[in-house]
Design a protein around this motif. Structure first.
Motif, PDB file in Angstrom:
ATOM      1  N   HIS A 343      -2.804   2.111  20.774  1.00  0.00           N
ATOM      2  CA  HIS A 343      -4.151   2.479  20.379  1.00  0.00           C
ATOM      3  C   HIS A 343      -4.118   3.134  19.006  1.00  0.00           C
ATOM      4  CE1 HIS A 343      -2.476   5.944  22.625  1.00  0.00           C
ATOM      5  NE2 HIS A 343      -3.122   6.688  21.725  1.00  0.00           N
ATOM      6  N   CYS A 344      -5.293   3.349  18.434  1.00  0.00           N
ATOM      7  CA  CYS A 344      -5.398   3.955  17.114  1.00  0.00           C
ATOM      8  C   CYS A 344      -6.649   4.824  17.068  1.00  0.00           C
ATOM      9  CB  CYS A 344      -5.465   2.875  16.031  1.00  0.00           C
ATOM     10  SG  CYS A 344      -5.453   3.515  14.340  1.00  0.00           S
ATOM     11  N   SER A 345      -6.565   5.910  16.328  1.00  0.00           N
ATOM     12  CA  SER A 345      -7.703   6.806  16.175  1.00  0.00           C
ATOM     13  C   SER A 345      -8.710   6.224  15.190  1.00  0.00           C
ATOM     14  CB  SER A 345      -7.212   8.172  15.672  1.00  0.00           C
ATOM     15  OG  SER A 345      -8.270   8.924  15.137  1.00  0.00           O
ATOM     16  N   LEU A 346      -9.966   6.177  15.594  1.00  0.00           N
ATOM     17  CA  LEU A 346     -11.020   5.689  14.705  1.00  0.00           C
ATOM     18  C   LEU A 346     -11.175   6.609  13.495  1.00  0.00           C
ATOM     19  CD1 LEU A 346     -13.674   4.744  17.405  1.00  0.00           C
ATOM     20  CD2 LEU A 346     -12.243   3.161  16.099  1.00  0.00           C
ATOM     21  N   SER A 347     -11.013   7.899  13.699  1.00  0.00           N
ATOM     22  CA  SER A 347     -11.132   8.834  12.577  1.00  0.00           C
ATOM     23  C   SER A 347      -9.991   8.650  11.589  1.00  0.00           C
ATOM     24  CB  SER A 347     -11.180  10.278  13.087  1.00  0.00           C
ATOM     25  OG  SER A 347     -10.068  10.573  13.902  1.00  0.00           O
ATOM     26  N   ALA A 348      -8.805   8.280  12.078  1.00  0.00           N
ATOM     27  CA  ALA A 348      -7.680   8.033  11.163  1.00  0.00           C
ATOM     28  C   ALA A 348      -7.949   6.807  10.305  1.00  0.00           C
ATOM     29  CB  ALA A 348      -6.385   7.859  11.951  1.00  0.00           C
ATOM     30  N   ILE A 349      -8.572   5.783  10.888  1.00  0.00           N
ATOM     31  CA  ILE A 349      -8.918   4.590  10.114  1.00  0.00           C
ATOM     32  C   ILE A 349      -9.896   4.959   9.002  1.00  0.00           C
ATOM     33  CG2 ILE A 349     -10.003   2.313  10.208  1.00  0.00           C
ATOM     34  CD1 ILE A 349      -9.082   2.155  13.166  1.00  0.00           C
ATOM     35  N   ALA A 350     -10.916   5.739   9.345  1.00  0.00           N
ATOM     36  CA  ALA A 350     -11.909   6.152   8.353  1.00  0.00           C
ATOM     37  C   ALA A 350     -11.281   7.016   7.266  1.00  0.00           C
ATOM     38  CB  ALA A 350     -13.045   6.899   9.034  1.00  0.00           C
ATOM     39  N   GLU A 351     -10.372   7.925   7.658  1.00  0.00           N
ATOM     40  CA  GLU A 351      -9.721   8.801   6.688  1.00  0.00           C
ATOM     41  C   GLU A 351      -8.863   7.996   5.713  1.00  0.00           C
ATOM     42  OE1 GLU A 351      -6.183  12.162   6.418  1.00  0.00           O
ATOM     43  OE2 GLU A 351      -6.993  11.616   8.383  1.00  0.00           O
ATOM     44  N   CYS A 352      -8.094   7.068   6.264  1.00  0.00           N
ATOM     45  CA  CYS A 352      -7.218   6.247   5.424  1.00  0.00           C
ATOM     46  C   CYS A 352      -8.037   5.439   4.425  1.00  0.00           C
ATOM     47  CB  CYS A 352      -6.389   5.329   6.317  1.00  0.00           C
ATOM     48  SG  CYS A 352      -5.183   4.327   5.438  1.00  0.00           S
ATOM     49  N   GLU A 353      -9.107   4.824   4.888  1.00  0.00           N
ATOM     50  CA  GLU A 353      -9.964   4.042   3.991  1.00  0.00           C
ATOM     51  C   GLU A 353     -10.572   4.932   2.915  1.00  0.00           C
ATOM     52  OE1 GLU A 353     -14.235   1.704   4.090  1.00  0.00           O
ATOM     53  OE2 GLU A 353     -13.060   1.787   5.943  1.00  0.00           O
ATOM     54  N   SER A 354     -11.034   6.109   3.285  1.00  0.00           N
ATOM     55  CA  SER A 354     -11.668   7.008   2.331  1.00  0.00           C
ATOM     56  C   SER A 354     -10.693   7.457   1.254  1.00  0.00           C
ATOM     57  CB  SER A 354     -12.234   8.228   3.072  1.00  0.00           C
ATOM     58  OG  SER A 354     -12.766   9.160   2.169  1.00  0.00           O
ATOM     59  N   ARG A 355      -9.487   7.810   1.651  1.00  0.00           N
ATOM     60  CA  ARG A 355      -8.495   8.270   0.675  1.00  0.00           C
ATOM     61  C   ARG A 355      -8.108   7.158  -0.287  1.00  0.00           C
ATOM     62  NH1 ARG A 355      -6.311  13.257   1.509  1.00  0.00           N
ATOM     63  NH2 ARG A 355      -6.666  14.259   3.543  1.00  0.00           N
ATOM     64  N   LEU A 356      -7.940   5.956   0.226  1.00  0.00           N
ATOM     65  CA  LEU A 356      -7.595   4.838  -0.653  1.00  0.00           C
ATOM     66  C   LEU A 356      -8.748   4.500  -1.594  1.00  0.00           C
ATOM     67  CD1 LEU A 356      -5.620   2.514   1.788  1.00  0.00           C
ATOM     68  CD2 LEU A 356      -4.714   3.720  -0.194  1.00  0.00           C
ATOM     69  N   ARG A 357      -9.964   4.575  -1.078  1.00  0.00           N
ATOM     70  CA  ARG A 357     -11.113   4.304  -1.941  1.00  0.00           C
ATOM     71  C   ARG A 357     -11.193   5.329  -3.069  1.00  0.00           C
ATOM     72  NH1 ARG A 357     -14.449   3.517   1.501  1.00  0.00           N
ATOM     73  NH2 ARG A 357     -14.850   1.291   1.276  1.00  0.00           N
ATOM     74  N   ASP A 358     -10.968   6.595  -2.755  1.00  0.00           N
ATOM     75  CA  ASP A 358     -10.989   7.632  -3.788  1.00  0.00           C
ATOM     76  C   ASP A 358      -9.919   7.359  -4.849  1.00  0.00           C
ATOM     77  OD1 ASP A 358     -13.042   8.891  -2.468  1.00  0.00           O
ATOM     78  OD2 ASP A 358     -11.775  10.452  -1.573  1.00  0.00           O
ATOM     79  N   TRP A 359      -8.746   6.939  -4.393  1.00  0.00           N
ATOM     80  CA  TRP A 359      -7.645   6.647  -5.320  1.00  0.00           C
ATOM     81  C   TRP A 359      -7.996   5.473  -6.231  1.00  0.00           C
ATOM     82  CZ3 TRP A 359      -3.518   2.694  -4.333  1.00  0.00           C
ATOM     83  CH2 TRP A 359      -2.492   2.737  -5.305  1.00  0.00           C
ATOM     84  N   LEU A 360      -8.667   4.478  -5.693  1.00  0.00           N
ATOM     85  CA  LEU A 360      -8.946   3.258  -6.440  1.00  0.00           C
ATOM     86  C   LEU A 360     -10.242   3.319  -7.257  1.00  0.00           C
ATOM     87  CD1 LEU A 360      -7.900   0.683  -3.715  1.00  0.00           C
ATOM     88  CD2 LEU A 360      -6.632   1.295  -5.779  1.00  0.00           C
ATOM     89  N   THR A 361     -10.979   4.399  -7.122  1.00  0.00           N
ATOM     90  CA  THR A 361     -12.232   4.514  -7.880  1.00  0.00           C
ATOM     91  C   THR A 361     -12.290   5.745  -8.767  1.00  0.00           C
ATOM     92  OG1 THR A 361     -13.324   5.615  -6.015  1.00  0.00           O
ATOM     93  CG2 THR A 361     -13.546   3.219  -6.154  1.00  0.00           C
ATOM     94  N   GLY A 362     -11.359   6.685  -8.564  1.00  0.00           N
ATOM     95  CA  GLY A 362     -11.373   7.908  -9.355  1.00  0.00           C
ATOM     96  C   GLY A 362     -10.665   7.746 -10.690  1.00  0.00           C
ATOM     97  N   PRO A 363     -10.560   8.830 -11.447  1.00  0.00           N
ATOM     98  CA  PRO A 363      -9.872   8.784 -12.748  1.00  0.00           C
ATOM     99  C   PRO A 363      -8.408   8.395 -12.560  1.00  0.00           C
ATOM    100  CG  PRO A 363     -11.125  10.812 -12.498  1.00  0.00           C
ATOM    101  CD  PRO A 363     -11.112  10.164 -11.153  1.00  0.00           C
ATOM    102  N   VAL A 364      -7.875   7.611 -13.495  1.00  0.00           N
ATOM    103  CA  VAL A 364      -6.464   7.218 -13.473  1.00  0.00           C
ATOM    104  C   VAL A 364      -5.682   8.226 -14.273  1.00  0.00           C
ATOM    105  CG1 VAL A 364      -4.789   5.444 -14.060  1.00  0.00           C
ATOM    106  CG2 VAL A 364      -7.070   4.795 -13.241  1.00  0.00           C
ATOM    107  N   SER A 365      -4.756   8.913 -13.593  1.00  0.00           N
ATOM    108  CA  SER A 365      -3.961   9.940 -14.290  1.00  0.00           C
ATOM    109  C   SER A 365      -2.764   9.308 -14.988  1.00  0.00           C
ATOM    110  CB  SER A 365      -3.495  10.982 -13.288  1.00  0.00           C
ATOM    111  OG  SER A 365      -2.748  10.403 -12.247  1.00  0.00           O
TER     112      SER A 365
END
Length: 365
Positions: A343-365
Motif C-alpha cells: 500500500h501507499c500513503s495518499l498524503s505521501a504521493i501528494a507531498e512528493c508531487e508538490s516538492r518536485l513541482r516546486d523544484w521544477l518551477t522555482g528559481p534555478v540555483s
C-alpha cells in the motif's frame, strides 16, 4: 475513464485526476512484467494529448520530452511493471492508504511523473519522462537497458530521478550486487562404507564458517552510510539417503558499497574464499550517489534535505554507466514492495508531487 467491457480494467488515463486517484487507476491496469502493453498504450495516448511534449515509443517503453532550450535537462524515470498480482487488484482506499499491487513499487511514482508531465508545461529545466517495462525480471529484458542500447540519445540528461519507492527520502546511488557459486567436491560412496568416500557437504562447513566470521564494511560516501553484506543464499547437495555426496554447491550474494567496482568485488570474494573455486554467476555494478553535483544539491534542498544510502540495486546504476548522476526518490515505502499487503500513503504521493513541482518551477540555483 473507459474500461474493458464487462470488467473494471481501465483502457485510458485521465491526467486531471489527483496523484492518489491516478495511482489507483494505474494499479487497476494489470501490468505484470512482460504484460505492460495495455498500460504503455494508455500512457502513450495520454502523453500525446499534451502539446508541450514530444512522445516516442520503443516496444513498451514511452519517452516524452520538452524542448525549451533550457540550460539543464532533468530526466524522471519509472517502470510500468509489477511483480505477479497476489489477489491485490483492483485497488482500494482506506483512509489515507491506497492498497494494491504496485502502489509502492512503483505506480505511485509513475503517477507523480504523469501529473508533472501534464501540469508543468513551462518548467525551469527541460524535462524527459521515461516509462519503461520489465524492471522486475531478468536484466536482459529490462526496458531501460534496451532503451540505453537502442536510443541512448533519448536518455541524455544532466541529472536523473528514478521514482523508486524511497518513502519520500532521497536515496543516493545504489549498492552493487554479485552472486558467486562455490563448488565443493568429494568422492561418492555407500553411506554404510563412508570411509571409502569423501563427503562434499562436510566441506561446506569451512565456507559457512568464513561467512559467519566475516565482518562487512560500513562505508561513508557523500555523507551517506552504505552497509555491505555477504551471505549464503542457497546450498545444494546430496544424491540419496544412502549415498555419500560427491558435490555440494554454495551460492553467496555480496552486496557491496558503490566505491567498489565489480572487478574489485570479485577480487575481494576470491580473497575471502581463497582455496575454493569461485564462479561468478551474476553481477551488477553499484552507483555512486553523486550528491556533490550542483543539480543533486539543488534537488536535495528542494525535497527536504533528507538523504540516505540506497540499500539494494536499482536502475540508477544504468544512468551512472551513461554518465548521468541519479538518485532514487518516490512516495512509496520500499519495505512494502512486492508484498501481498502492499500500500501507499495518499498524503505521501501528494507531498512528493508538490516538492518536485516546486523544484521544477522555482528559481534555478
Amino acid at each position: 475513464m473507459s474500461t474493458v467491457p464487462g470488467t473494471s480494467v481501465p483502457t485510458s488515463l485521465d491526467l486531471t485526476l489527483d496523484g492518489g486517484a491516478l495511482t489507483a487507476r494505474l494499479v487497476d491496469f494489470p501490468s505484470v512484467s512482460g504484460e505492460e502493453e495495455a498500460l504503455a498504450d494508455a500512457v502513450e495516448q495520454a502523453l500525446r494529448g499534451l502539446a508541450h511534449l514530444t512522445v516516442e515509443r520503443y516496444g513498451n517503453n514511452v519517452v516524452a520530452r520538452t524542448h525549451l532550450g533550457r540550460a539543464e535537462r532533468v530526466l524522471l524515470a519509472g517502470h510500468l511493471d509489477t511483480v505477479p498480482i497476489a489477489d491485490n487488484v483492483p485497488s482500494r482506499v482506506e483512509g489515507d492508504l491506497l492498497w494494491g499491487c504496485g502502489t509502492s513499487d512503483m505506480k505511485s511514482g509513475v503517477a507523480v511523473q504523469l501529473r508533472l508531465a501534464a501540469t508543468v508545461p513551462d518548467p525551469n529545466r527541460d524535462l524527459t519522462f521515461v516509462f519503461y517495462d520489465c524492471e522486475e525480471i531478468e536484466a536482459s529484458r529490462n526496458g531501460l537497458g534496451r532503451l540505453a542500447a537502442a536510443h541512448p540519445d533519448w536518455l541524455a540528461a544532466d541529472f536523473a530521478v528514478l521514482m523508486e519507492p524511497s518513502g519520500a527520502w532521497v536515496e543516493g546511488g545504489c549498492q552493487g550486487t554479485m552472486r558467486v557459486r562455490i563448488r565443493l567436491t568429494g568422492v561418492r560412496a555407500h553411506a554404510a562404507r563412508s570411509w571409502l568416500g569423501d563427503n562434499a557437504i562436510h566441506h561446506a562447513a569451512e565456507v559457512l564458517g568464513r561467512l559467519a566470521a566475516y565482518q562487512p564494511r560500513t562505508v561513508l560516501i557523500d555523507g551517506l552510510e552504505y552497509r555491505e553484506g555477504l551471505n549464503a543464499v542457497d546450498i545444494r547437495g546430496g544424491v540419496a539417503g544412502n549415498v555419500i555426496p560427491d558435490e555440494c554447491l554454495v551460492t553467496v550474494n555480496f552486496r557491496y558499497a558503490p566505491d567498489r567496482s565489480p572487478a574489485e568485488a570479485e577480487a575481494h570474494l576470491r580473497e575471502v574464499f581463497a582455496g575454493f573455486p569461485v564462479e561468478v554467476t551474476d553481477s551488477a555494478p553499484g552507483a555512486l550517489p553523486g550528491l556533490d553535483r550542483p543539480a543533486a544539491r539543488a534537488f536535495l534542498a528542494a525535497t527536504g534535505d533528507r538523504a540516505r544510502a540506497k540499500f539494494g540495486w536499482t536502475d540508477v546504476a544504468r544512468f551512472s554507466e551513461l554518465g548521468v548522476p541519479a538518485v532514487n526518490y518516490g512516495p512509496g515505502d520500499p519495505n512494502l514492495a512486492h508484498k501481498r499487503d502492499e500500500h501507499c500513503s495518499l498524503s505521501a504521493i501528494a507531498e512528493c508531487e508538490s516538492r518536485l513541482r516546486d523544484w521544477l518551477t522555482g528559481p534555478v540555483s
